[in-house]
Write a protein that holds these residues in place. Structure first.
Motif, short mmCIF file in Angstrom:
data_model
loop_
_atom_site.label_atom_id
_atom_site.label_comp_id
_atom_site.label_asym_id
_atom_site.label_seq_id
_atom_site.Cartn_x
_atom_site.Cartn_y
_atom_site.Cartn_z
N MET A 1 0.85 -1.09 0.03
CA MET A 1 -0.01 -0.10 -0.08
C MET A 1 0.92 1.16 -0.10
SD MET A 1 -2.97 1.11 2.96
CE MET A 1 -4.36 2.01 2.24
N THR A 2 0.71 2.10 -1.08
CA THR A 2 1.37 3.49 -0.76
C THR A 2 0.41 4.48 -0.65
OG1 THR A 2 1.38 3.63 -3.41
CG2 THR A 2 3.36 2.44 -2.40
N MET A 3 1.08 5.65 -0.54
CA MET A 3 0.18 6.74 -0.39
C MET A 3 -0.32 7.12 -1.55
SD MET A 3 1.36 10.39 1.15
CE MET A 3 2.09 10.99 -0.51
N THR A 4 -1.77 7.38 -1.46
CA THR A 4 -2.54 7.77 -2.89
C THR A 4 -3.34 8.68 -2.87
OG1 THR A 4 -4.26 6.28 -2.17
CG2 THR A 4 -2.55 5.03 -3.55
N HIS A 5 -3.49 9.67 -1.67
CA HIS A 5 -4.30 10.57 -1.66
C HIS A 5 -3.51 12.04 -2.26
CE1 HIS A 5 -1.62 12.67 1.31
NE2 HIS A 5 -1.49 11.63 1.94
N THR A 6 -4.38 12.85 -2.59
CA THR A 6 -3.87 14.00 -3.36
C THR A 6 -3.52 15.04 -2.20
OG1 THR A 6 -6.01 13.74 -4.81
CG2 THR A 6 -4.94 15.82 -4.58
N LEU A 7 -2.07 15.34 -2.62
CA LEU A 7 -1.53 16.15 -1.82
C LEU A 7 -1.91 17.76 -1.88
CD1 LEU A 7 2.15 15.13 -2.23
CD2 LEU A 7 0.63 14.56 -0.22
N THR A 8 -2.96 17.85 -1.03
CA THR A 8 -3.36 19.27 -0.79
C THR A 8 -2.76 19.99 0.36
OG1 THR A 8 -5.38 18.36 0.33
CG2 THR A 8 -5.61 18.82 -1.99
N PRO A 9 -2.79 21.30 0.38
CA PRO A 9 -2.25 21.93 1.58
C PRO A 9 -2.88 21.53 3.01
CG PRO A 9 -2.42 23.45 -0.39
CD PRO A 9 -3.29 22.28 -0.65
N GLU A 35 -7.75 -2.49 2.30
CA GLU A 35 -6.17 -2.42 2.03
C GLU A 35 -5.52 -2.49 3.55
OE1 GLU A 35 -3.65 -2.42 -0.40
OE2 GLU A 35 -5.30 -3.33 -1.41
N LEU A 36 -6.15 -1.84 4.50
CA LEU A 36 -5.59 -1.77 5.80
C LEU A 36 -6.14 -2.91 6.50
CD1 LEU A 36 -3.61 0.45 7.04
CD2 LEU A 36 -5.55 1.53 8.08
N GLU A 37 -7.27 -3.56 6.50
CA GLU A 37 -7.81 -4.72 7.07
C GLU A 37 -7.09 -5.89 7.02
OE1 GLU A 37 -9.99 -6.39 9.79
OE2 GLU A 37 -10.60 -4.17 9.50
N ARG A 38 -6.59 -6.16 5.91
CA ARG A 38 -5.88 -7.33 5.38
C ARG A 38 -4.70 -7.41 6.50
NH1 ARG A 38 -1.98 -7.51 1.36
NH2 ARG A 38 -0.97 -5.67 0.58
N TRP A 39 -4.34 -6.28 6.88
CA TRP A 39 -2.92 -6.61 7.79
C TRP A 39 -3.12 -6.92 9.21
CZ3 TRP A 39 1.57 -7.15 5.26
CH2 TRP A 39 1.69 -6.65 3.91
N VAL A 40 -4.42 -6.88 9.52
CA VAL A 40 -5.00 -7.14 10.95
C VAL A 40 -6.03 -8.24 11.06
CG1 VAL A 40 -4.15 -4.98 11.92
CG2 VAL A 40 -6.26 -5.08 11.04
N THR A 41 -6.24 -9.20 10.13
CA THR A 41 -7.16 -9.93 10.21
C THR A 41 -7.10 -11.12 11.34
OG1 THR A 41 -5.92 -11.64 8.75
CG2 THR A 41 -7.72 -10.00 7.78
N ASP A 42 -6.00 -10.86 11.86
CA ASP A 42 -5.63 -12.08 12.99
C ASP A 42 -6.09 -11.35 14.43
OD1 ASP A 42 -3.55 -10.13 12.76
OD2 ASP A 42 -2.36 -11.44 14.26
N VAL A 43 -6.42 -9.98 14.46
CA VAL A 43 -6.72 -9.21 15.51
C VAL A 43 -8.18 -9.47 16.29
CG1 VAL A 43 -6.83 -7.33 16.93
CG2 VAL A 43 -5.03 -7.70 15.16
#
Length: 376
Positions: A1-9, A35-43
């Motif tokens: 996962m990389t940063m995909t948001h638009t860089l606004t001030p 995307e984030l959830e897949r890293w903590v499915t064991d929690v």
């Protein structure tokens, strides 16, 4: 996962919280982020309770540290209230053989790594140069020089490469440190050599009295890709999001994909240190805004909604916090100040002529005070 948001001030410090990845909202409800959830499915509920307990214990250490300083038992304390989720979530994603390089505010990281009650107070009391053995808990001495620990971490990470292991080096710093040359130079080396280093920026909105919106016109996470380092911007008050982000970063590092950068958007509820008065530069409404987004309260709300938080569990956590708080107080109040000459002990592992000269000079200086106590 990389940063995909638009860089606004960046917005004002009290509203710049929307453009972040999260899994637990401020009211304790779950957020859908595949995307984030897949890293903590064991929690599960049990692991979530453990994370809650960790944060409560760290908050108690922090409370005791502030109180001890106010009582004159410590020379200084750097509060971490409000930042527990960032510290616990990321530190719990590390393996014991990884190496952490904290700043002076990472009480939670040191707790997770195995620091003992005395380790949190004796250095701030001025009794020792450093309390724990860095190699016993694979955590460097908390760094006071702003940003220097990032260079140390990258150097260690480059050593990991040459050893041929899959450890990682994780370094912690604040939004203010991100403007330091050391941090940027560390990212240059990490990127150039593909070092297994993880940069964790705790964006707590204030570099002492300087708001992040003044020193960073765009999200700090946007700087890392310019160095060729993938980044992620997460809700630093969401312990699950922080755990997930760190797992993403450690996975990249262990696979040989190089460094990663995490910006955890959080808030420093207390002063920069106990020598600071934040009421001189912060509006109370801003602080209350962030209090309502407390990282511990949101986990409690989530656990209650899942039927995993009851009076028995709350009592067990409170008892553990009381015992830890008592141990921290006892370590500070029971400390025995060594003779002043011993400040030069343990500076070098081996005998050193420079230290011998300093010791002789300092002893002569101390001898000049002999008899003064009797005279009084």
């Amino acid at each position: 996962m990389t940063m995909t948001h638009t860089l606004t001030p960046t917005a004002d410090v009290d509203t710049d919280i929307d453009d972040v990845a999260r899994l637990i909202d401020s009211d304790g409800s779950r957020v859908d982020d595949a995307e984030l959830e897949r890293w903590v499915t064991d929690v599960d509920a049990s692991m979530l309770r453990d994370l809650y307990r960790d944060m409560m214990l760290v908050r108690r250490i922090d409370t005791e540290g502030v109180a001890l300083q106010r009582q004159g038992q410590l020379g200084l304390w750097a509060p971490c209230q409000g930042q527990e989720a960032t510290q616990i979530g990321t530190a719990r994603a590390l393996r014991p053989d990884d190496f952490a390089f904290p700043s002076y505010r990472e009480t939670g990281v040191c707790h997770v790594r195995g620091a003992q009650p005395q380790d949190f107070v004796l250095a701030w009391r001025g009794e020792v140069h450093s309390t724990y053995d860095p190699y016993a808990i694979n955590t460097a001495t908390p760094q006071i020089i702003i940003g220097a620990q990032t260079l140390h971490a990258v150097g260690y990470a480059m050593g990991i490469q040459r050893d041929g292991t899959d450890q990682v080096a994780a370094t912690y710093f604040g939004d203010g440190a991100s403007s330091q040359g050391d941090v940027n130079e560390a990212m240059v080396f990490a990127s150039s050599f593909g070092a297994p280093a993880i940069f964790v920026c705790s964006n707590n909105q204030w570099a002492i009295s300087e708001p992040v919106a003044v020193q960073a016109k765009f999200p700090i996470a946007g700087r890392a890709p310019g160095f060729g380092i993938p980044s992620m911007r997460v809700d630093g008050n969401d312990v699950l999001a922080c755990l997930a982000a760190m797992r993403w970063a450690t996975d990249r590092a262990r696979r040989g994909d190089g460094p990663s950068f995490i910006e955890a958007v959080t808030y420093r509820i207390g002063p920069h240190t106990t020598s600071d008065d934040p009421t001189r530069y912060r509006d109370k409404d801003e602080v209350e805004f962030w209090r309502r987004r407390d990282p511990i309260a949101r986990v409690e709300a989530l656990l209650r909604s899942e039927g995993a938080f009851d009076d028995e569990f709350a009592a067990s956590v409170a008892d553990a916090a009381d015992r830890l708080g008592a141990a921290v107080r006892s370590a500070a109040l029971g400390a025995v100040t060594r003779p002043a000459i011993e400040v030069l002990d343990d500076v070098y592992a081996e005998p050193h002529t420079g230290i011998d000269e300093e010791r002789a000079w300092f002893q002569a200086y101390l001898d000049g005070f002999e008899g003064e106590e009797d005279a009084r």
